[in-house]
Enzyme design. Structure first.
Site, PDB file in Angstrom:
ATOM      1  CD  GLU A 103      -9.995   5.602  -7.778  1.00 21.17           C
ATOM      2  OE1 GLU A 103     -10.177   5.320  -6.583  1.00 21.17           O
ATOM      3  OE2 GLU A 103     -10.917   5.841  -8.585  1.00 21.17           O
ATOM      4  CB  THR A 104      -4.732   9.350 -12.486  1.00 16.25           C
ATOM      5  OG1 THR A 104      -5.461  10.550 -12.196  1.00 16.25           O
ATOM      6  CG2 THR A 104      -4.029   9.504 -13.820  1.00 16.25           C
TER       7      THR A 104
END
Length: 295
Positions: free
Chosen positions: A47-48
């Site tokens: 994830e970002t």
């Protein structure tokens, strides 16, 4: 081109290059949805996160979370890591993040000298349970035998406190033998659609002693072959475990990422509340990189 600062952190660890890596854009104002998704794909992490001003000024920020292929309503290590990255914004030790799944409260814990010790997030929703999966079908997805899937405590089932997972207990000696089979995942997702189209994140856990669990999470259909630390799966797990008892609350330390060479420690808790069984998870983070991206 616009320039955006970012940082990366290793989450749920006190050791550099351990835990689960995360990229955080502390000021994503002006970015489009497509740019956020492209950057998340470029970083190629599980994830970002992209931090924006809150819609309600009473809250700290609006946080958007993207995996390699899609936006997520809620996730654990992105909130713990984002909370660590913007801990200086906390008021009275608290941050409040607006997310698709609801409001996520983050407690910032410091020692007497003001040194950051951990960030603890409260999952945005009470526990909900969904469909059960046939143990044999699940076992095939992760390269195990049906006998390796334990059903005495609970059958493999969908559970969520803001982000849904298929949660299954396995024999302790089987956990390290699990290997995801992409074709089996695709076939299972076609018949087991409770988690949405072409989505099947599987979270395996095993007993590791009183108050201790070991876990692994596989989600190859979303690009994450294996995840080093999954807070949004640890929270429904401990909520589920509490629901199977008469206790008012419980705490578990969950170790994950060992087989990947990125050991992680997630400190999770669950408690009974008027709205249902709620859960939290916290841990330490280690900042790794700082940089600028152009879009």
């Amino acid at each position: 081109m616009a320039r955006y600062d970012f940082v990366t952190l290793d989450v749920f660890t006190d050791t550099r290059f351990g835990g689960n890596p995360l990229a955080v854009f502390p000021d994503a104002r002006g970015m489009t949805d497509a740019q956020m998704q492209s950057l998340a794909s470029e970083f190629n992490l599980s994830e970002t996160t992209f931090v924006l001003p809150p819609e309600d000024p009473a809250n700290t920020a609006r946080v958007r979370i993207f995996n390699r292929t899609a936006e997520m309503p809620f996730a654990g290590h992105p909130n713990v890591g984002t909370g660590w990255a913007v801990a200086g914004w906390a008021e009275n030790g608290m941050l409040r993040f607006e997310e698709i799944a609801g409001l996520v409260e983050v407690r910032v814990v410091r020692d007497e000298e003001g040194e950051l010790q951990q960030t603890i997030i409260a999952a945005p929703q009470p526990l909900t349970l969904g469909a059960e999966m046939d143990p044999g079908l699940l076992a095939g997805c992760v390269g195990l035998d049906a006998a390796d899937i334990l059903t005495t405590t609970h059958r493999p089932m969908v559970a969520s406190v803001g982000n849904s997972f298929l949660i299954a207990e396995v024999a302790p000696e089987a956990l390290s033998r699990a290997v995801p089979d992409l074709e089996r995942f695709r076939a299972a997702a076609a018949s087991f659609t409770a988690l949405g189209p072409n989505r099947l994140p599987i979270y395996l856990h095993a007993d590791a002693g009183p108050g201790q669990r070991r876990a692994r999470m596989f989600s190859p259909l979303s690009g994450t072959i294996e995840d080093a630390a999954t807070g949004s799966a640890a929270t429904p797990l401990v909520a589920l475990l509490l629901s199977l008892t008469d206790a008012e609350e419980g705490r578990w330390d969950i170790t994950q990422g060992v087989e990947m060479g990125r050991p992680s420690l997630l400190r999770a808790a669950a408690w009974r509340a008027p709205s249902g069984i709620r859960a939290s998870v916290g841990g330490r983070c280690v900042p790794v990189l700082e940089g600028v991206a152009t879009v």
